[in-house]
Design an enzyme around this catalytic site. Structure first.
Site, short mmCIF file in Angstrom:
data_model
loop_
_atom_site.label_atom_id
_atom_site.label_comp_id
_atom_site.label_asym_id
_atom_site.label_seq_id
_atom_site.Cartn_x
_atom_site.Cartn_y
_atom_site.Cartn_z
CG LEU A 1 -6.21 5.95 -3.72
CD1 LEU A 1 -6.15 6.17 -2.21
CD2 LEU A 1 -5.36 7.01 -4.44
CG ASP B 1 -8.02 2.02 -21.92
OD1 ASP B 1 -7.17 2.75 -21.37
OD2 ASP B 1 -7.73 1.13 -22.73
CE1 TYR C 1 2.30 -1.11 -17.86
CE2 TYR C 1 3.93 -0.79 -16.15
CZ TYR C 1 3.46 -1.49 -17.23
OH TYR C 1 4.16 -2.58 -17.69
CB THR C 2 1.36 0.49 -9.93
OG1 THR C 2 0.47 -0.61 -10.10
CG2 THR C 2 0.59 1.76 -9.68
CG ASP D 1 8.38 7.13 -2.97
OD1 ASP D 1 7.55 6.65 -3.76
OD2 ASP D 1 9.07 6.42 -2.21
CE1 TYR E 1 4.37 3.91 -11.10
CE2 TYR E 1 6.13 4.44 -9.56
CZ TYR E 1 4.78 4.33 -9.84
OH TYR E 1 3.84 4.63 -8.87
CE LYS F 1 2.17 8.04 -10.67
NZ LYS F 1 0.70 7.80 -10.78
CD1 TRP G 1 8.12 3.28 -0.33
CD2 TRP G 1 8.58 2.16 1.55
NE1 TRP G 1 9.49 3.25 -0.18
CE2 TRP G 1 9.79 2.57 0.97
CE3 TRP G 1 8.64 1.46 2.74
CZ2 TRP G 1 11.04 2.30 1.54
CZ3 TRP G 1 9.87 1.18 3.31
CH2 TRP G 1 11.05 1.60 2.72
#
Ligand SMILES: NC(=O)c1ccc[n+]([C@@H]2O[C@H](COP(=O)([O-])OP(=O)(O)OC[C@H]3O[C@@H](n4cnc5c(N)ncnc54)[C@H](OP(=O)(O)O)[C@@H]3O)[C@@H](O)[C@H]2O)c1
Length: 289
Positions: free
Chosen positions: A13, A38, A62-63, A103, A126, A130, A151
């Site tokens: 992004l 950071d 953190y994905t 989502d 995760y 979030k 997605w």
């Protein structure tokens, strides 16, 4: 001229936003990377957000959804704790914050698209981190917008689209899950929406309206459908077989159904959203070039 700080400009992004900036003449932009900020360091966040920014866009996260199951501490630091630091620092300089969530805050048991007020029930480390991040930001700086998306893919970084292109070339046959339903989202479209929200506020057309919003591309697909579309567009002849989630176990559970209802963002910000297949074609065209 209004000032915008984009945190985490090296992710999908962040890079899409950066690519759009040459077309923008209504604000000045500062971009940070993990090297220059950071977000797990409150001192670094405070130092960076001491200057007077009008808007802050947080693209850090953190994905690594599966890795997070064994790395809860870092996932929480980046996805949850950092949002308190960012929110507090932003509030001190009266900056408006736009943050992106997922989502995966839902458990996926719905049979109709999720609206913003639906009960959350994240099933993974995760997703939980979030959700905590959303709450931490809104509590520390009420003048914030949280956009939940799903997605995400783009021409930048690693993502499902690039993986399926690579595997499609490498293999004759591929098994892909068909019983998880959601909507692919081109990060370029999301980046444009974020800029639209900020520009509308600066131009006094549509006021910055804090709260949670859902944004994905239009339409619905399974990972199987998504893969077939990618391969069709790329002319890849690989035998893609639909499989069930139970036949592809992952450390982190994913929601079975996570289609997002986008009525709120469309009405508030008066926008149309591209259909996922059209956006996929656009992204693949860019990748080919
Ligand atoms: N990707 C998806 O499918 C998806 C789906 C739904 C929602 N979202 C959300 O959408 C947003 C954007 O996702 P994305 O795909 O663009 O993510 P991404 O490509 O993984 O980018 C995240 C960026 O954050 C950076 N980062 C990680 N820890 C950091 C830290 N401590 N300080 C500063 N930067 C740090 C990463 O750097 P390194 O790469 O060097 O670690 C990376 O450049 C995220 O909030 C994500 O949760 C994503």
């Amino acid at each position: 001229m209004k000032k915008v700080l984009v945190i985490g400009s090296e992710g999908q992004l962040g890079q899409e936003l950066k690519s759009l900036i040459p077309t923008v003449d209504w604000a000045t932009f500062t971009f940070t990377t993990l090297d220059t900020l950071d977000v797990t360091s409150k001192e670094q966040v405070d130092a960076m957000i001491s200057e007077n920014y009008d808007f802050i866009i947080n693209c850090t996260a953190y994905t690594a959804v599966d890795k997070a199951e064994d790395d809860q501490e870092l996932a929480n630091k980046v996805n949850a704790d950092a949002l308190t630091s960012i929110g507090q620092a932003a509030k001190a300089i009266k900056a408006k914050v736009i943050h992106v969530s997922t989502d995966y805050v839902f458990d996926g048991k719905n049979h109709r698209p999720y609206i913003e007020s639906d009960a959350t029930n994240p099933q993974s480390v995760y997703g939980k981190s979030k959700l905590l991040g959303e709450e931490n930001l809104i509590n520390s700086n009420p003048n914030s917008i949280v956009i939940r998306t799903s997605w995400l893919y783009s021409t930048y970084g690693n993502n499902f689209v690039k993986t399926m292109i690579r595997l499609g070339h490498e293999r004759d046959e591929l098994n892909v899950i068909f019983d998880q339903i959601g909507t692919p989202t081109y990060a370029y479209d999301l980046a444009k929406v974020i800029l639209h929200i900020i520009q509308s506020d600066i131009a006094s057309k549509i006021q910055f309206t804090p709260g949670v919003y859902h944004y994905s591309n239009e339409g619905v697909a399974s990972w199987y459908d998504f893969t077939l579309a990618i391969h069709k567009e790329k002319g890849i002849s690989c035998n893609v077989k639909p499989i069930e989630t139970k036949d592809y176990p992952t450390p982190a559970p994913r929601p079975q159904y996570s289609v997002l209802n986008k009525a709120k963002i469309k009405e508030t910000y008066q926008m149309e959203i591209p259909y996922w297949l059209d956006s996929l074609k656009q992204c693949l065209k860019k990748l080919n070039n």
